[in-house]
Every structure is written in structure tokens, then in C-alpha cells.
Design a protein around this motif. Structure first.
Motif, PDB file in Angstrom:
ATOM      1  N   LEU A  59       4.569   4.949  -6.964  1.00  0.00           N
ATOM      2  CA  LEU A  59       3.318   5.701  -6.823  1.00  0.00           C
ATOM      3  C   LEU A  59       3.380   6.661  -5.641  1.00  0.00           C
ATOM      4  O   LEU A  59       2.851   7.772  -5.698  1.00  0.00           O
ATOM      5  CB  LEU A  59       2.142   4.736  -6.671  1.00  0.00           C
ATOM      6  N   THR A 116      -2.009   5.777 -11.974  1.00  0.00           N
ATOM      7  CA  THR A 116      -2.676   5.297 -10.765  1.00  0.00           C
ATOM      8  C   THR A 116      -3.756   4.285 -11.095  1.00  0.00           C
ATOM      9  O   THR A 116      -3.859   3.232 -10.456  1.00  0.00           O
ATOM     10  CB  THR A 116      -3.299   6.481  -9.997  1.00  0.00           C
ATOM     11  N   GLU A 131       2.938  10.679  -5.728  1.00  0.00           N
ATOM     12  CA  GLU A 131       1.879  11.332  -4.968  1.00  0.00           C
ATOM     13  C   GLU A 131       2.351  12.594  -4.248  1.00  0.00           C
ATOM     14  O   GLU A 131       1.544  13.434  -3.868  1.00  0.00           O
ATOM     15  CB  GLU A 131       1.286  10.366  -3.933  1.00  0.00           C
ATOM     16  N   ARG A 191      -2.277   6.503   3.143  1.00  0.00           N
ATOM     17  CA  ARG A 191      -3.484   5.670   3.011  1.00  0.00           C
ATOM     18  C   ARG A 191      -4.455   5.899   4.159  1.00  0.00           C
ATOM     19  O   ARG A 191      -5.665   5.946   3.963  1.00  0.00           O
ATOM     20  CB  ARG A 191      -3.092   4.186   2.941  1.00  0.00           C
ATOM     21  N   TYR A 223       4.761   0.295  -5.808  1.00  0.00           N
ATOM     22  CA  TYR A 223       4.053   1.071  -4.797  1.00  0.00           C
ATOM     23  C   TYR A 223       4.848   2.309  -4.392  1.00  0.00           C
ATOM     24  O   TYR A 223       4.296   3.410  -4.280  1.00  0.00           O
ATOM     25  CB  TYR A 223       3.777   0.200  -3.569  1.00  0.00           C
ATOM     26  N   THR A 278      -1.672  -3.277  -7.081  1.00  0.00           N
ATOM     27  CA  THR A 278      -0.529  -3.219  -6.171  1.00  0.00           C
ATOM     28  C   THR A 278      -0.982  -3.308  -4.723  1.00  0.00           C
ATOM     29  O   THR A 278      -0.418  -4.060  -3.915  1.00  0.00           O
ATOM     30  CB  THR A 278       0.263  -1.918  -6.389  1.00  0.00           C
ATOM     31  N   ILE A 279      -2.026  -2.535  -4.379  1.00  0.00           N
ATOM     32  CA  ILE A 279      -2.514  -2.503  -3.004  1.00  0.00           C
ATOM     33  C   ILE A 279      -3.247  -3.783  -2.630  1.00  0.00           C
ATOM     34  O   ILE A 279      -3.092  -4.309  -1.525  1.00  0.00           O
ATOM     35  CB  ILE A 279      -3.428  -1.278  -2.791  1.00  0.00           C
ATOM     36  N   LYS A 288      -2.369   1.141  -9.269  1.00  0.00           N
ATOM     37  CA  LYS A 288      -2.516   1.225  -7.824  1.00  0.00           C
ATOM     38  C   LYS A 288      -3.354   0.106  -7.213  1.00  0.00           C
ATOM     39  O   LYS A 288      -2.966  -0.495  -6.206  1.00  0.00           O
ATOM     40  CB  LYS A 288      -3.108   2.575  -7.423  1.00  0.00           C
ATOM     41  N   ASP A 289      -4.502  -0.187  -7.785  1.00  0.00           N
ATOM     42  CA  ASP A 289      -5.398  -1.167  -7.170  1.00  0.00           C
ATOM     43  C   ASP A 289      -4.768  -2.552  -7.064  1.00  0.00           C
ATOM     44  O   ASP A 289      -4.810  -3.194  -6.002  1.00  0.00           O
ATOM     45  CB  ASP A 289      -6.721  -1.250  -7.939  1.00  0.00           C
TER      46      ASP A 289
END
Length: 441
Positions: free
Chosen positions: A85, A286, A89, A157, A82, A293-294, A290-291
């Protein structure tokens, strides 16, 4: 417990954590809060504050001594990804002269003043909230860092969810928060090294190792990543071999920073900063990372932190006053000082208050600092709970302060105008870009 039983136990624990995060994340949106705030609160509710208090046997069975180390490994792997990322970003196009000047002033005051108040809190409560053997200087730097941090990942976020990322206020807040977090990570690396070695020399050795690590990443690794990016742009996709290579680099970076005395997530963050800013590479990473991870890894971290947090400690009246004073220092040092700084820079009081409210959000980064303090034996369990509470309160307050500050109709109508000076070229992985960005409602 054999391997199969351990797999079943860990899987059930992860399912419970993810369900709690999804439910709390959905419920919190009904009162205008971002999902991530609910996910953070879900971790606390799974701990001894609620679930562990009313269902102690079930809680002890779900999160037993054999499951917890596995959750620790999972959440730290997820956090490294995370923060990688997050580093990726940060768009360097944000660093324009006008924005840098404003963000620089905001970062300076938003770091120095809360840091000073943190040192003051350390002087006041060293005997009661620091672990035995931790010097006042070490505890002072730690508390200063804890109050100076801003939740850059969580702020990003929140701004994404609320479609404020393309406003001037959003861009300025993000840039200032990123600078403050880098400063805070440097300070935190120093204090963890001091806690381990019990000397200033250990701190400077770790800082030297961190400097060397950054040089290696940007001097040796980044040129290699540029070739990967060029190949990706040429072929139109990131190959599995190159994806595996980046993941190996990420894990190696996390391991390297852990070895030199920094928390492993710092390695992921630095590697993210070194990733070439090409749309193809950033967006592909991403999509791939990303998904999951989140949705899975971050809730595990929230739960792991929450399982160590017992807000019922505030039933002990001796903890209430220190908790309230530290919370007050955190709000005055961030929200108050940043609002005054922005007013002095020519913003209206409404805009200044909105920026101060966003910068005051601490969320994930405060949880990280609290966990590091507990892991390295710097703070007591009571202070850990105080810092978690501070993280929740300041993050919960971000959007209400913003909305109240900008509630006048002329400001609602003018939000798009605020965005005319913002950086519309900012790439937000996994989101629409440039001309596709939606106007702030």
C-alpha cells in the motif's frame, strides 16, 4: 499444545496487542502526537521493558514459544501488505522538476551524511555491538543504513493525521523520504546478503536478483495489472477474482524477494510501485486492505519488535554512552543536515527546521532494520534495543519540532500559502482527493 489450544492462545495474544495499541494510540493524541507513535510505544511496553518485567509469568504465558512464530508470520504478512500500500501511495505526479531538484538535494545529503556517521559508529562499536563473525564492512554498511533510513510509511501517516499532506513541506518531505528509503532498501539488501554468505559476492548476487525481480515486475507484471485496472474502471468495481489475483501476486512477490535474500516486505513495496495509478483500483485496494492492516497487523509487528526490546539494558552503564552517541549521530545526520540543506535551497530557517524534523522520523522502517539485523545475526540484543529507542525518540520528535518551528502566527497563517506550490493532485488512498483536500489548519 494442540491446534485448538494454539488458536486460543494466539487469539488472546492478538486481542491483548490490539487493545494495548488502541489505548496507547488514544492516550498519545492527548499530547499532540499521532496515534501511530502510541501504537509503536505499546509494543515496547508489552515487552520486557514493562509488562515482561513486572508480570513475567503472565507475559511468558501470553507470548510463549509456540505463539511467537505465529505472530512472526502474521506480522510479516501484514508488513508485506502495508508496504504494498505504501508503494501504491507514491504518486508519480509528485516528481515535478522543481520538486525533484529540491527533494534530490535533500535525499542526497539526508542519506550520505547519516550513512557516514553510521559507519563511524560502526568503527567505534564493532567489537561490542556487532555479532561475532560479522565483518567491519558488513557492520558499517548496516549501521550506515540504520541511520540513513527515514520512516516513509509512518511519515505518511503522520502527515495524513495532521492534515499536512497537501502542504509544500509535506509533499517535499514525502518525496525525499521515499527516495531515501529506496536507497536504504538497496543497501540493506546488500548487507543482509553479505551477512548470509559472508562475502561481497553474495551481496552482488542478491542485488542482481533484486534487479531481475524489478525488471519482471515492471516488464511483465505491470502490463497485466494495467489490464486489471482498465477492467476495474470499466466495470466500476474490482472483482473478487482480480482481487485474489493481486493478493497472489503480492504473496508471490514477498516470497520471491525472501528467496533471493531480501526481506519479504521489499517485494510488496515494489509491486505497489507497479500498480497503475487509477483512482478506482487504488481506492478499492485501500478500502479492502488498509484498515485491517493498520488496526491489526501493524500492532502485531510493533509488539513482536517490542517483545525483543529491553530498554532496561540501559541500566548497564556501558550501554548508555554508545546509545547516546548513536542517537546523537542520528539526529545530527538527519535533522541537522537536512535543515541546513533546505536553508541553502532558499527556505527560511523555520521551514528548514520543520522539514528536517519530519525527515528525521524513523519509526516503522527503523524497527524493520533492527528486526532484520537481529534475524540475520548482524547485531547484538543491546544494539537492537538502542535502535528501537532511536526509532521512538526520532518519531516522537517529528511533530514537536514541526510545531515549534512553525509556531509563529505568520507561519500558521501562511501554511495554506505553502500548499499553493504543492501537488494537489496527489492521490492518498482511503482519503479525500484533489479539491476535497482540507486546508492545513
Amino acid at each position: 499444545m494442540n491446534n485448538l489450544e494454539l488458536f486460543v492462545a494466539v487469539t488472546i495474544a492478538v486481542i491483548v496487542i490490539m487493545m494495548a495499541a488502541q489505548i496507547c494510540g488514544k492516550l498519545i493524541t492527548f499530547i499532540g502526537q499521532p496515534r501511530v507513535v502510541g501504537e509503536m510505544i505499546s509494543g515496547v511496553l508489552l515487552g520486557p521493558t514493562l509488562f515482561g518485567n513486572y508480570f513475567p509469568e503472565l507475559s511468558a504465558s501470553l507470548f510463549n514459544e509456540e505463539v511467537m512464530p505465529i505472530l512472526f508470520v502474521l506480522c510479516n504478512l501484514g508488513l508485506s501488505i502495508y508496504m504494498f500500500l505504501v508503494g501504491a501511495e507514491i504518486d508519480y505526479k509528485l516528481f515535478k522538476k522543481s520538486t525533484i531538484k529540491q527533494a534530490g538535494a535533500l535525499s542526497l545529503t539526508g542519506t550520505l551524511f547519516p550513512f557516514g556517521l553510521g559507519v563511524l559508529a560502526a568503527i567505534m562499536y564493532h567489537d561490542t555491538l556487532a555479532m561475532e563473525g560479522i565483518s567491519l564492512s558488513t557492520f558499517g554498511i548496516y549501521m550506515g543504513t540504520a541511520l540513513a533510513i527515514t520512516a516513509f510509511p509512518m511519515l505518511a501517516r503522520i502527515l495524513h493525521e495532521k492534515k499536512l499532506i497537501n502542504s509544500k513541506i509535506g509533499a517535499l518531505s514525502l518525496l525525499a523520504a521515499s527516495v531515501q528509503d529506496v536507497i536504504s532498501w538497496i543497501l540493506l539488501s546488500f548487507v543482509t546478503a553479505m551477512a548470509i554468505s559472508q562475502s561481497y559476492s553474495g551481496g552482488f548476487v542478491t542485488l542482481g536478483g533484486a534487479f531481475l525481480f524489478v525488471l519482471v515486475v515492471f516488464g511483465i507484471v505491470k502490463p497485466i495489472l494495467k489490464r486489471v485496472a482498465k477492467t476495474t474502471e470499466k466495470n466500476g468495481e474490482l472483482s473478487q477474482a482480480h482481487f485474489a489475483f493481486i493478493l497472489i501476486l503480492l504473496l508471490a512477490a514477498a516470497l520471491a524477494t525472501d528467496v533471493i535474500g531480501l526481506y519479504s516486505v521489499f517485494g510488496g513495496f515494489v509491486l505497489g510501485l507497479a500498480i497503475p495509478r487509477t483512482a478506482g483500483l487504488i481506492e478499492t485496494l485501500t478500502v479492502k486492505l488498509k484498515d485491517i492492516t493498520i488496526v491489526m497487523f501493524l500492532p502485531i509487528f510493533f509488539a513482536y519488535s517490542g517483545l525483543s526490546t529491553n530498554l532496561l539494558v540501559f541500566q548497564n552503564t556501558t550501554i548508555i554512552l554508545p546509545g547516546l552517541i548513536i542517537l546523537l549521530f542520528s539526529i545530527v545526520g538527519k535533522y541537522g543536515v537536512c535543515a541546513v540543506t533546505m536553508k541553502a535551497s532558499g527556505y527560511s530557517w523555520r521551514e528548514s527546521s520543520a522539514i528536517g524534523g519530519l525527515i528525521n522520523s524513523r519509526g516503522l522502517m527503523e524497527l524493520l532494520i533492527a528486526n532484520i539485523g537481529l534475524l540475520y545475526g548482524v547485531i547484538t540484543q543491546d544494539l537492537f534495543s538502542i535502535l528501537v529507542l532511536m526509532a521512538i525518540v526520532t518519531t516522537l520528535g517529528a511533530m514537536p519540532i514541526y510545531n515549534l518551528s512553525m509556531k509563529a502566527s505568520k507561519y500558521k497563517k501562511g501554511q495554506a500559502e505553502l500548499g499553493t506550490e504543492s501537488v494537489h493532485t496527489m492521490k492518498v488512498p482511503g482519503k479525500v482527493h484533489e479539491d476535497e483536500l482540507e486546508a492545513v489548519p
